[in-house]
Motif scaffolding. Structure first.
Motif, PDB file in Angstrom:
ATOM      1  N   GLY A   9       0.197  -4.983   3.856  1.00  0.00           N
ATOM      2  CA  GLY A   9      -0.119  -3.748   4.575  1.00  0.00           C
ATOM      3  C   GLY A   9      -0.209  -2.558   3.634  1.00  0.00           C
ATOM      4  N   PHE A  10       0.747  -2.452   2.704  1.00  0.00           N
ATOM      5  CA  PHE A  10       0.719  -1.366   1.726  1.00  0.00           C
ATOM      6  C   PHE A  10      -0.515  -1.457   0.831  1.00  0.00           C
ATOM      7  N   ILE A  11      -0.846  -2.651   0.391  1.00  0.00           N
ATOM      8  CA  ILE A  11      -2.023  -2.844  -0.459  1.00  0.00           C
ATOM      9  C   ILE A  11      -3.288  -2.441   0.298  1.00  0.00           C
ATOM     10  N   PHE A  12      -3.391  -2.860   1.558  1.00  0.00           N
ATOM     11  CA  PHE A  12      -4.546  -2.496   2.379  1.00  0.00           C
ATOM     12  C   PHE A  12      -4.637  -0.980   2.535  1.00  0.00           C
ATOM     13  N   CYS A  13      -3.505  -0.330   2.829  1.00  0.00           N
ATOM     14  CA  CYS A  13      -3.507   1.127   2.999  1.00  0.00           C
ATOM     15  C   CYS A  13      -3.922   1.847   1.714  1.00  0.00           C
ATOM     16  N   PHE A  14      -3.462   1.335   0.558  1.00  0.00           N
ATOM     17  CA  PHE A  14      -3.831   1.946  -0.713  1.00  0.00           C
ATOM     18  C   PHE A  14      -5.343   1.901  -0.921  1.00  0.00           C
ATOM     19  N   TYR A  15      -5.934   0.718  -0.746  1.00  0.00           N
ATOM     20  CA  TYR A  15      -7.374   0.586  -0.954  1.00  0.00           C
ATOM     21  C   TYR A  15      -8.177   1.340   0.096  1.00  0.00           C
ATOM     22  N   ALA A  16      -7.678   1.374   1.331  1.00  0.00           N
ATOM     23  CA  ALA A  16      -8.352   2.151   2.372  1.00  0.00           C
ATOM     24  C   ALA A  16      -8.336   3.636   2.016  1.00  0.00           C
ATOM     25  N   GLY A  17      -7.212   4.127   1.479  1.00  0.00           N
ATOM     26  CA  GLY A  17      -7.114   5.528   1.066  1.00  0.00           C
ATOM     27  C   GLY A  17      -8.037   5.850  -0.094  1.00  0.00           C
ATOM     28  N   ALA A  18      -8.115   4.950  -1.062  1.00  0.00           N
ATOM     29  CA  ALA A  18      -9.010   5.157  -2.210  1.00  0.00           C
ATOM     30  C   ALA A  18     -10.465   5.187  -1.750  1.00  0.00           C
TER      31      ALA A  18
END
Length: 98
Positions: A9-18
């Protein structure tokens, strides 16, 4: 299993934010210069952006706004790598109209 789900979930949120940040830069209301803009990075280094140059909003601090421009060049021999003490340092150039 819960730990793996949270990590993903954190990895997904990071890439979504980028992705969102890049999309915002390219899709946020670009502006066009209505007359030439003089640029100055030091007393001896003065140049000019021509009328019609497209600028992309980057940040705003109230009275000062920072823009990004994209430059195409085949003259790569004019470039050299520059390193900053802080990796994500941005050095703006002052722009003004005479």
């Amino acid at each position: 299993m819960k730990f793996i789900g949270i990590t993903l979930g954190f990895i997904f949120c990071f890439y979504a934010g980028a992705f969102w940040q890049k999309w915002q830069l390219l899709e946020s209301g670009a502006v066009e210069l209505t007359k030439p803009l003089t640029l100055q990075s030091s007393p001896d280094a003065i140049g000019e952006l021509p009328k019609g140059t497209i600028l992309y909003p980057y940040s705003s601090t109230g009275s000062i706004e920072t823009f990004v421009i994209f430059v195409n060049s085949k003259n790569l021999d004019l470039l050299k790598l520059h390193t900053f003490e802080q990796r994500l340092t941005v050095v703006p150039i002052d722009g003004y109209s005479e």
